[in-house]
Design an enzyme around this catalytic site. Structure first.
Site, PDB file in Angstrom:
ATOM      1  N   TYR A  76      36.044  22.578  47.373  1.00  0.00           N
ATOM      2  CA  TYR A  76      34.841  23.296  47.771  1.00  0.00           C
ATOM      3  C   TYR A  76      34.182  22.554  48.934  1.00  0.00           C
ATOM      4  CZ  TYR A  76      35.234  25.588  43.166  1.00  0.00           C
ATOM      5  OH  TYR A  76      35.671  26.278  42.068  1.00  0.00           O
ATOM      6  N   PHE A 221      34.265  33.862  37.875  1.00  0.00           N
ATOM      7  CA  PHE A 221      33.852  35.242  38.162  1.00  0.00           C
ATOM      8  C   PHE A 221      33.594  35.994  36.847  1.00  0.00           C
ATOM      9  CE2 PHE A 221      36.343  34.826  42.300  1.00  0.00           C
ATOM     10  CZ  PHE A 221      35.202  34.604  43.048  1.00  0.00           C
ATOM     11  N   PRO A 222      32.773  35.432  35.961  1.00  0.00           N
ATOM     12  CA  PRO A 222      32.628  36.029  34.628  1.00  0.00           C
ATOM     13  C   PRO A 222      31.838  37.323  34.589  1.00  0.00           C
ATOM     14  CG  PRO A 222      31.117  34.188  34.873  1.00  0.00           C
ATOM     15  CD  PRO A 222      31.997  34.190  36.105  1.00  0.00           C
ATOM     16  N   GLY A 226      32.219  45.521  39.089  1.00  0.00           N
ATOM     17  CA  GLY A 226      32.521  46.659  39.931  1.00  0.00           C
ATOM     18  C   GLY A 226      31.781  47.905  39.497  1.00  0.00           C
TER      19      GLY A 226
END
Length: 297
Positions: A76, A221-222, A226
């Protein structure tokens, strides 16, 4: 699943049997780049955050809220993420665990290249120790498995670091059940960090394997949902019944999905951070869980 109330577990889980962490952690990946940079799966995570003071503040706020698993990686912002964690939180409060990852090269802003050469993994761990300002990394995870290097060699390098007292516990990221089994023949594996949420469910077998074997499953990405996050969707409907937000409902589903799931939602917003942590207080009925489960699956 029955209609009885299923309470999200507020207690800590024990990573490796001896490292207590709350069941919602904080992922630092989004603390990078500027406000106009791509987000989500297209995020570059290439430079330290444009608003460094705000990033430091949200990290400190996470710990103030009781979050005690902070997740980062050497990839990162080319180590900038680890430096940010140390600047915000060092000296670390008692009970705060920092997890980091090694095993990915960043030759350009758009490239994430697995590299599992044992010497490289050991070097990157040494750099992580310096940037995090610690003598031992609480949880070191193999960021990606390099298919050009035997998994035994990659895990063996992490085991060597553990044997030297430089790493407390070892985990994998984006790993299959078979890979977890293979790695566990070499050293205890206490966590697996895979992409998983209501919509992205191909790691269901890994979630179940982790629960059966006492391994923490750490979904990244819990809360990606969408179209399921639409005002007329089932997630929003359950959220309204709970007096919560769709993101909180999605996190509550994860917490109920398995007793060893520890989501690490990332955000740059103190308000969203507080919202995420408050998902620990939600109670789903069996019917609500089933509706969320069916909506995503």
């Amino acid at each position: 699943m029955s209609e009885k109330l299923i309470k999200a577990n507020h207690d800590n889980i024990l990573l490796g049997g001896d490292l207590p962490v709350r069941r919602i952690g904080y992922g630092t990946m989004r603390l990078a780049d500027g406000p106009d940079s791509p987000r989500g799966g297209e995020a570059l995570i290439w430079r330290p955050p444009a608003d460094r003071a705000a990033a430091l503040a949200v990290l400190r706020r996470a710990v103030d809220l009781g979050v005690n698993l902070i997740d980062t990686a050497d990839a990162y912002a080319l180590g900038g993420g680890e430096e940010l964690v140390a600047e915000a939180l060092h000296p670390y409060r008692d009970g705060v665990a920092v997890a980091t990852k090694v095993g990915v090269l960043r030759p350009s802003p758009t490239e994430w290249v697995p590299l599992g050469h044992p010497a490289y993994l050991r070097q990157q761990a040494e750099l992580s120790l310096r940037r995090l300002r610690v003598e031992r990394i609480d949880l070191l995870q193999l960021h990606r498995i390099d298919t050009d290097v035997p998994l035994a060699d990659q895990i063996g390098a992490l085991k060597e670091l553990r044997d030297q007292g430089k790493v407390r516990h070892i985990g994998l990221s984006e790993a299959s059940v078979e890979q977890l089994r293979e790695a566990a023949q070499i050293v205890p594996i206490v966590s697996v960090q895979n992409m998983y949420n209501l919509v992205t469910r191909h790691h269901d077998p890994v979630v179940d394997y982790a629960a059966t074997n006492g391994i923490a499953f750490i979904p990244f990405f819990p809360v990606a949902m969408g179209a399921h996050a639409s005002p007329d969707g089932p997630v929003a409907a359950v959220a309204r019944e709970l007096g919560a937000t769709p993101a909180q409902a999605a996190l509550a589903w994860l917490l109920h999905r398995s007793p060893t799931v520890v989501p690490i939602p990332g955000t740059t917003s103190p308000a969203h951070l507080e919202e995420n942590v408050a998902a620990l207080d939600l109670t789903l009925t069996g019917a609500q869980f089933a509706r969320l489960d069916q909506a995503g699956g």
